[in-house]
Design an enzyme around this catalytic site. Sequence first.
Site, PDB file in Angstrom:
ATOM      1  N   GLY A   1       0.808  -1.208   0.000  1.00 52.65           N
ATOM      2  CA  GLY A   1       0.000   0.000   0.000  1.00 52.65           C
ATOM      3  C   GLY A   1       0.842   1.258   0.000  1.00 52.65           C
TER       4      GLY A   1
ATOM      5  N   HIS B   1       3.943   2.070  -8.034  1.00 55.45           N
ATOM      6  CA  HIS B   1       2.965   0.985  -7.910  1.00 55.45           C
ATOM      7  C   HIS B   1       2.007   0.980  -9.103  1.00 55.45           C
ATOM      8  CE1 HIS B   1       3.954   1.599  -3.514  1.00 55.45           C
ATOM      9  NE2 HIS B   1       4.125   0.307  -3.640  1.00 55.45           N
TER      10      HIS B   1
ATOM     11  N   LYS C   1      12.865  -2.228  -8.254  1.00 54.01           N
ATOM     12  CA  LYS C   1      13.576  -1.455  -7.225  1.00 54.01           C
ATOM     13  C   LYS C   1      14.100  -2.380  -6.135  1.00 54.01           C
ATOM     14  CE  LYS C   1      11.632   0.895  -3.930  1.00 54.01           C
ATOM     15  NZ  LYS C   1      12.366   0.431  -2.717  1.00 54.01           N
TER      16      LYS C   1
END
Length: 286
Positions: A32, A38, A155
């Site tokens: 989240g 994202h 990443k």
Amino acid sequence: MTSITHTISEIQKLTRQAISDARPVVLIPTMGALHEGHLSLVDTAYSLELDNPFVIMSIFVNPLQFAAGEDLDSYPRTLDADAAKLATHNHQVHAIFAPSPAEMYPLGPRTTITPGAAALRFEGATRPTHFAGVLTVVNKLFQITQCQHAIFGEKDFQQLALIRQMVADFNLPVHVHGSPLMRDHDGVALSSRNAYLSDTERVEARRISAALRQAAMFHVKHDIIAAAINAMAGMDIDYIDVVAPDFSEPTAGNELYGDARIITAVKVGSTRLLDNMAVNVEKPNA
């Protein structure tokens, strides 16, 4: 419309229907606090050009991957804001799976995965329980959703390599796809933990990506690492190295040449930042 589910039974009902309808299930695991990095994972899911995919994003701050004294309690939990970002994104996420720790581990973490030697270096040296927690929750999410495809950001490059290792070692029927690392306008790798940085620390953080770009201009391993260290002089470097894409260790007669990654973790203020960049390693001149 995106369904928001909080229980295993709810998400399994949705995935069973998708599988019954011959729709490939694509899982995007996250914790989240969504940012553009994202959202790019969602774009990667659609770039696979699957036929009518059913895309799930899990949002779960997994306690197993945090050690005592880390930022489990302070890690941002922003489900409503995350759902709003997904609702306006140009590619649809069909279901959000946002379970509680009690839902995922009703009897506690009784069975966990031991990641092996590749997890002992770099992030694993600093956070020795981290990857066991990551692989355990990812394996659970694979089993719960019965996904055929899963998307992970590059990443966290060591994490991606270990997930691929787990899938291969356990013969899991999941295709793992890496999604390119995304950067902010100032070059800083996108991360939910960037929110911890002060304005002054943010300026300091820019030096990391600048150092990696400078290092990538070199092609001999020692020179690549030295260039990055010199460019980050005075910074609190946890580690920096050049590794194979699968994190296998070079051996005599099987040195690391060709496609590789320079990886680093740097502490800026109280925040640990990860970054990496593709490099090409050549043999040094005799």
